[in-house]
Scaffold this motif. Sequence first.
Motif, PDB file in Angstrom:
ATOM      1  N   HIS A  94       0.542  -1.025  -0.194  1.00 43.01           N
ATOM      2  CA  HIS A  94      -0.497   0.273   0.223  1.00 43.01           C
ATOM      3  C   HIS A  94       1.120   1.730  -0.036  1.00 43.01           C
ATOM      4  CE1 HIS A  94      -4.285  -1.936   0.917  1.00 43.01           C
ATOM      5  NE2 HIS A  94      -3.053  -2.857   0.990  1.00 43.01           N
ATOM      6  N   TYR A 222     -18.291 -10.886  -0.263  1.00 36.01           N
ATOM      7  CA  TYR A 222     -17.340 -10.298   1.021  1.00 36.01           C
ATOM      8  C   TYR A 222     -17.369 -10.682   2.588  1.00 36.01           C
ATOM      9  CZ  TYR A 222     -13.078  -7.739   2.398  1.00 36.01           C
ATOM     10  OH  TYR A 222     -12.120  -7.150   2.305  1.00 36.01           O
ATOM     11  N   MET A 249     -10.092  -8.402   5.176  1.00 41.25           N
ATOM     12  CA  MET A 249      -9.282  -7.505   6.107  1.00 41.25           C
ATOM     13  C   MET A 249     -10.195  -5.897   6.376  1.00 41.25           C
ATOM     14  SD  MET A 249      -6.120  -8.885   7.415  1.00 41.25           S
ATOM     15  CE  MET A 249      -5.960 -10.856   7.820  1.00 41.25           C
ATOM     16  N   HIS A 287       1.185 -12.666   3.517  1.00 38.73           N
ATOM     17  CA  HIS A 287       1.087 -11.582   2.641  1.00 38.73           C
ATOM     18  C   HIS A 287       1.932 -11.570   2.141  1.00 38.73           C
ATOM     19  CE1 HIS A 287      -1.205  -7.633   2.108  1.00 38.73           C
ATOM     20  NE2 HIS A 287       0.783  -6.620   2.526  1.00 38.73           N
TER      21      HIS A 287
HETATM   22  O1  LIG Z   1      -7.995  -6.133   1.485  1.00 41.20           O
HETATM   23  P1  LIG Z   1      -6.361  -5.712   1.176  1.00 41.20           P
HETATM   24  O2  LIG Z   1      -6.117  -3.953   1.884  1.00 41.20           O
HETATM   25  O3  LIG Z   1      -6.491  -5.749  -0.271  1.00 41.20           O
HETATM   26  O4  LIG Z   1      -5.856  -6.461   1.858  1.00 41.20           O
HETATM   27  C1  LIG Z   1      -6.007  -7.720   1.786  1.00 41.20           C
HETATM   28  O5  LIG Z   1      -4.201  -8.402   1.980  1.00 41.20           O
HETATM   29  C2  LIG Z   1      -4.221  -8.372   3.883  1.00 41.20           C
HETATM   30  C3  LIG Z   1      -4.058  -9.448   4.651  1.00 41.20           C
HETATM   31  O6  LIG Z   1      -2.756 -10.553   3.370  1.00 41.20           O
HETATM   32  C4  LIG Z   1      -4.612  -7.670   4.802  1.00 41.20           C
HETATM   33  O7  LIG Z   1      -4.826  -6.333   4.489  1.00 41.20           O
HETATM   34  C5  LIG Z   1      -6.358  -7.302   4.255  1.00 41.20           C
HETATM   35  O8  LIG Z   1      -7.845  -7.171   4.235  1.00 41.20           O
END
Ligand SMILES: O=P(O)(O)O[C@H]1O[C@H](CO)[C@@H](O)[C@H]1O
Length: 317
Positions: A94, A222, A249, A287
């Motif tokens: 991010h 979701y 998340m 991750h």
């Molecule tokens: O939802 P985004 O921000 O794509 O990220 C997803 O990936 C992360 C976990 O690997 C968590 O932050 C989950 O929400």
Amino acid sequence: MNGIKNNVLIDLNGNGYTNGKCTNGTIYHQDDDIYTYDTLNQIAKFFLDRTKVRPKIGIICGSGLGAIAEMLEDVDKFPYSSIPNFPVSTVEGHAGQMLFGYLDNVPVMCMQGRFHYYEGYPLAKCSMPIRVMKLVGVTHLIATNAAGGLNPSYKVGDIVIVKDHINIMGFAGNNPLQGPNDTRFGPRFPPMNKAYDRKLIEYAMEIAEEMGMKDEVHEGVYTCLGGPNYETVAELKMLKILGVDAVGMSTVHEVITARHCDITAFAFSIITNKCVTEYESMEEANHDEVVDVGKRRQSILSVLVCKMVTKINDAAL
Ligand SMILES: O=P(O)(O)O[C@H]1O[C@H](CO)[C@@H](O)[C@H]1O
């Protein structure tokens, strides 16, 4: 480098934040987590004073999906650390900046990096950029995310057009709309039965068909968990019984905040891993893999977002 060092939150650029203050001494963030209408308006004005772009569509890039933002043309970029009273991104994948620019000549604003509850931000703070979007003039939201595939028919790399969500955190009394309601944004009790716009879901399915991707694209439910740990086998078994197809998340609080202020919402997930629902499995979510799969699929997702932007612009605006 990012994370927490000596009780100081460190962003992706190495800036430290303590007690609402950036340790480089130049940028100050408010000390509390309350985003009043006036504070949000000041943030919107900060952008409008610095860019000529007047977006009607807001985009949020999920984990590893930052390339969507890189397609923008004639871009004005605002690192989150340069925006007054804005939180900072602390998660890998991010980048942490707001972009204003054009996708296929359509003006958009795009969050290259979002805020998650597990970063330590209350849900209202995680989703406050949506209200800033509203005050800038945005009418449509496209939220993207990385998610675990719970529906056994999903493969890694598939795309799930979110048709509905289950607000599990809301069941536990945690909601981005908690606290005093400002009716300039929306009503105290907003309906959520049409959270994801049906017309936009149909556009996305049409686009998937045009792109020859129908077999890799699904409509699904979701859910957002608080994280940061991935789920236990028992938790996933429970979510499956509840009718969840994809687990993440994020996104839910953003969509609730968008619908509250009457922004039309669309969201899709990229399935970055299969949820592990058997104790015997040797698989474990991580991750790095999430970001890797996101990166591998981001060019195709960028095309999907671009085509959605054009369709929304042609049809609705
Ligand atoms: O939802 P985004 O921000 O794509 O990220 C997803 O990936 C992360 C976990 O690997 C968590 O932050 C989950 O929400």
